[in-house]
Motif scaffolding. Structure first.
Motif: not given
Length: 199
Positions: A118-120, A152-156, A177-182, A193-199
């Motif tokens: 699931v991508v939110v 999660l995709a594209a959080p502020s 981005s949504r595309d990256e998450a999907v 590709t990894t899910a890396v939180p950005r500051a």
């Protein structure tokens, strides 16, 4: 916490701009502050835990002053649920809080029933409280148990700060981005590709 009580006053703190209002009126019920909030022209949760928005931020969001999607059907609004390959994408807007708890829970349950990850998409989400975060974390843990994930995709920047402050950046996968998450959720992403939180 967005309401601070002292012996002689109550302080409301806006979750958008951080503005504060001190008032000598203390709510009769310790957990319910709706009368106080509405008397001051603020909006948000009727509970002390918030979130709350000052009158200025409330007017800005209604007049287009804030970068939000006003097509959201209310707090915790779900703009759509799309199925893309092996993933379900839930697009949210507005506030993910106690007022929209049932809506988000229903959307997450539907996505789990579809199987897969699931991508939110939180591109247009302004605020998230502990209720919303709790739903997302529980949904992610349930998904992991069945061999999937909730990301999660594209959080502020605000939402990223909330995730980092609550040490959830290592729990919930976050993508720019949504595309990256999907792509990641459906296995189309490259192996690097990894899910890396950005500051």
């Amino acid at each position: 916490m967005t309401v601070v009580r002292c012996d002689d006053q109550t302080t409301l703190i806006c979750d958008i701009c951080g503005d504060t209002v001190d008032t000598p009126d203390a709510p009769a019920d310790g957990g319910v502050v709706w009368t106080l909030v509405s008397d001051l022209g603020w909006t948000g949760s009727p509970l002390a835990e918030g979130p709350h928005r000052c009158a200025h931020c409330t007017l800005s969001s209604k007049s287009g002053g804030a970068p939000v999607d006003d097509s959201a059907p209310g707090p915790g609004g779900i703009l759509g649920i799309d199925h893309s390959g092996g993933a379900t994408v839930i697009t949210c807007a507005g506030d993910i809080d106690v007022d929209g708890e049932d809506t988000l829970r229903t959307a997450l349950r539907h996505a789990a029933d579809m199987g897969g990850s699931v991508v939110v998409d939180v591109t247009h989400v302004r605020l998230i409280d502990s209720t919303g975060l709790g739903l997302l974390v529980r949904a992610h843990r349930d998904a992991v148990a069945r061999g999937a994930a909730v990301s999660l995709a594209a959080p502020s920047p605000f939402l990223r700060t909330v995730l980092r402050t609550l040490r959830l950046e290592g729990v919930l996968p976050v993508f720019d981005s949504r595309d990256e998450a999907v792509e990641h959720a459906t296995g189309r992403a490259g192996s690097s590709t990894t899910a890396v939180p950005r500051a």
